[in-house]
Design a protein around this motif. Structure first.
Motif, PDB file in Angstrom:
ATOM      1  N   ASP A   1      37.030 -91.169 -53.999  1.00 58.14           N
ATOM      2  CA  ASP A   1      36.180 -90.318 -53.161  1.00 58.14           C
ATOM      3  C   ASP A   1      36.589 -90.409 -51.703  1.00 58.14           C
ATOM      4  OD1 ASP A   1      34.096 -88.652 -52.402  1.00 58.14           O
ATOM      5  OD2 ASP A   1      32.736 -90.334 -52.085  1.00 58.14           O
ATOM      6  N   GLY A   2      36.859 -91.608 -51.211  1.00 53.88           N
ATOM      7  CA  GLY A   2      37.244 -91.780 -49.816  1.00 53.88           C
ATOM      8  C   GLY A   2      38.680 -91.407 -49.541  1.00 53.88           C
ATOM      9  N   MET A   3      39.469 -91.087 -50.593  1.00 56.56           N
ATOM     10  CA  MET A   3      40.884 -90.775 -50.417  1.00 56.56           C
ATOM     11  C   MET A   3      41.240 -89.372 -50.883  1.00 56.56           C
ATOM     12  SD  MET A   3      42.404 -94.423 -51.827  1.00 56.56           S
ATOM     13  CE  MET A   3      44.109 -93.948 -51.576  1.00 56.56           C
ATOM     14  N   ASP A   4      40.258 -88.614 -51.352  1.00 52.91           N
ATOM     15  CA  ASP A   4      40.505 -87.272 -51.893  1.00 52.91           C
ATOM     16  C   ASP A   4      41.526 -87.317 -53.025  1.00 52.91           C
ATOM     17  OD1 ASP A   4      38.707 -86.007 -50.133  1.00 52.91           O
ATOM     18  OD2 ASP A   4      40.225 -86.009 -48.560  1.00 52.91           O
ATOM     19  N   THR A 178      40.209-108.464 -51.542  1.00 49.99           N
ATOM     20  CA  THR A 178      40.936-107.270 -51.120  1.00 49.99           C
ATOM     21  C   THR A 178      41.287-106.417 -52.340  1.00 49.99           C
ATOM     22  OG1 THR A 178      43.162-108.182 -51.385  1.00 49.99           O
ATOM     23  CG2 THR A 178      42.018-108.675 -49.321  1.00 49.99           C
ATOM     24  N   MET A 179      41.938-105.296 -52.075  1.00 52.19           N
ATOM     25  CA  MET A 179      42.611-104.537 -53.115  1.00 52.19           C
ATOM     26  C   MET A 179      44.103-104.813 -52.993  1.00 52.19           C
ATOM     27  SD  MET A 179      40.654-100.861 -53.146  1.00 52.19           S
ATOM     28  CE  MET A 179      38.913-100.747 -53.543  1.00 52.19           C
ATOM     29  N   ASP A 190      47.871 -98.604 -46.942  1.00 50.21           N
ATOM     30  CA  ASP A 190      47.293 -98.066 -45.710  1.00 50.21           C
ATOM     31  C   ASP A 190      46.235 -97.008 -46.010  1.00 50.21           C
ATOM     32  OD1 ASP A 190      49.023 -99.721 -44.386  1.00 50.21           O
ATOM     33  OD2 ASP A 190      50.473 -98.152 -43.853  1.00 50.21           O
ATOM     34  N   ALA A 191      46.475 -96.191 -47.035  1.00 48.53           N
ATOM     35  CA  ALA A 191      45.479 -95.185 -47.428  1.00 48.53           C
ATOM     36  C   ALA A 191      44.203 -95.852 -47.940  1.00 48.53           C
ATOM     37  CB  ALA A 191      46.066 -94.267 -48.493  1.00 48.53           C
ATOM     38  N   LEU A 192      44.364 -96.920 -48.687  1.00 55.50           N
ATOM     39  CA  LEU A 192      43.198 -97.662 -49.170  1.00 55.50           C
ATOM     40  C   LEU A 192      42.418 -98.280 -48.013  1.00 55.50           C
ATOM     41  CD1 LEU A 192      44.824 -99.406 -52.261  1.00 55.50           C
ATOM     42  CD2 LEU A 192      42.917 -97.783 -52.352  1.00 55.50           C
ATOM     43  N   ALA A 195      40.227 -95.689 -46.550  1.00 58.16           N
ATOM     44  CA  ALA A 195      39.103 -95.395 -47.438  1.00 58.16           C
ATOM     45  C   ALA A 195      38.063 -96.507 -47.395  1.00 58.16           C
ATOM     46  CB  ALA A 195      39.605 -95.198 -48.867  1.00 58.16           C
ATOM     47  N   LEU A 196      38.510 -97.738 -47.328  1.00 55.43           N
ATOM     48  CA  LEU A 196      37.576 -98.866 -47.272  1.00 55.43           C
ATOM     49  C   LEU A 196      36.738 -98.833 -46.006  1.00 55.43           C
ATOM     50  CD1 LEU A 196      39.871-101.736 -48.636  1.00 55.43           C
ATOM     51  CD2 LEU A 196      37.857-100.773 -49.755  1.00 55.43           C
ATOM     52  N   LYS A 197      37.346 -98.404 -44.908  1.00 54.98           N
ATOM     53  CA  LYS A 197      36.588 -98.269 -43.660  1.00 54.98           C
ATOM     54  C   LYS A 197      35.516 -97.191 -43.790  1.00 54.98           C
ATOM     55  CE  LYS A 197      40.271 -99.814 -40.523  1.00 54.98           C
ATOM     56  NZ  LYS A 197      41.208 -99.400 -39.433  1.00 54.98           N
TER      57      LYS A 197
END
Length: 235
Positions: A1-4, A178-179, A190-192, A195-197
Motif C-alpha cells: 500500500d505504501g509503495m503502490d 527491520t525488513m 530504499d523504497a521500503l 514506505a515505512l516512514k
C-alpha cells in the motif's frame, strides 16, 4: 500500500532461521520482515520497531520478576525457553541450565537436538506456565504477546533487561527489527524505507494492538552511539 505495488506473500512451515539462506538468497522471496537490524547476511531497512524478550509468569500469584537478580526468579527451577536464544547462556551462567534440560527435552519427547534444529512452539511454552508445569517463560515478546493477551489466566509480561555474565560477557535481550532484502537490492531497500516512514503510525498501532512491548528506538540509537563514542575515546 505504501509503495503502490501488489504484494505476494510466501508462506513456509520452516523455522525462521532458514528464511535467509533458503528463500531470500535463492530468490524465492524478495523481502523478509522481522530481521535484526545488525544481521550481516542481508541489506536491512531502517528499524521500524524495537522489542525485547520477556519474563512471563502468573500475575495472580505472589511473584515479581523484573530482572535476572529478582529473588523469585532465583528460586525457580523450571524455565520454558527457546533453545539457542540468549536466554540459554544466561541460564548456564546462573547454573540453572543443566537442571532444566530434562524438563525442556520432555516437551519434544526427548528428541535429540544434535545436528538438528528443533523448534519449540511459543504458544506451547506459554501454555506450560498457564498449566503450572513451568515456573516462568522467557521468550521473544513479538512471538508470545498475542497469547498473553488471549490467556484466560492473567499473566504478567515484563521486559528482560540486557545483562552480563559473571565473566563480563554482554548478553542482549532487546533488538531493533527491520525488513531485509538481498545485499545488492538497495533500490528495493530504499523504497521500503520510504514506505515505512509513510506507514509509521499504522505499523505502531498494529504492534500495540498485538500487545507487543515496544522500546524507544531513538533512545536505543542514542545509547548505541554513546557506546561507540566511548569505545573510540578509549582506543
Amino acid at each position: 500500500d505504501g509503495m503502490d505495488r501488489d504484494a505476494r506473500f510466501v508462506y513456509v512451515d520452516e523455522p525462521g532461521i532458514y528464511l535467509v539462506p533458503n528463500y531470500l538468497k535463492k530468490d524465492k522471496c524478495d523481502v523478509i520482515t522481522g530481521v535484526d537490524a545488525d544481521d550481516p547476511r542481508v541489506a536491512t531497512t531502517d528499524p521500524y520497531y524495537r522489542s525485547s524478550y520477556v519474563f512471563v509468569y502468573p500475575s495472580n500469584e505472589d511473584i515479581e520478576i523484573d530482572s535476572w537478580d529478582s529473588p523469585d526468579l532465583k528460586q525457580m527451577t523450571r524455565f520454558a525457553i527457546s533453545p539457542y536464544s540468549p536466554v540459554e547462556p544466561k541460564l548456564r551462567d546462573m547454573n540453572k541450565w543443566d537442571d532444566n534440560l530434562n524438563y525442556m527435552y520432555s516437551l519434544i519427547g526427548f528428541k535429540s537436538r544434535r545436528n538438528e534444529y528443533v523448534r519449540y512452539d511459543p504458544q506451547t511454552l506459554l501454555g506450560e506456565v498457564v498449566d503450572g508445569n513451568a515456573d516462568v517463560a522467557i521468550l521473544w515478546a513479538p512471538e508470545v504477546a498475542r497469547y498473553v493477551q488471549a490467556s484466560d489466566q492473567p499473566l504478567a509480561m515484563e521486559p528482560v533487561p540486557d545483562t552480563t555474565t559473571r565473566r563480563g560477557e554482554a548478553l542482549r535481550f532487546s533488538y531493533a527489527q527491520t525488513m531485509a532484502v538481498r545485499e545488492d537490492d538497495t533500490e528495493l531497500r530504499d523504497a521500503l524505507n520510504q514506505a515505512l516512514k509513510k506507514k509509521h503510525d499504522q505499523i505502531r498501532a498494529v504492534l500495540e494492538d498485538e500487545g507487543i512491548p515496544l522500546n524507544d528506538l531513538d533512545a536505543a540509537s542514542r545509547a548505541a552511539a554513546g557506546a561507540a563514542q566511548a569505545t573510540g575515546a578509549s582506543s
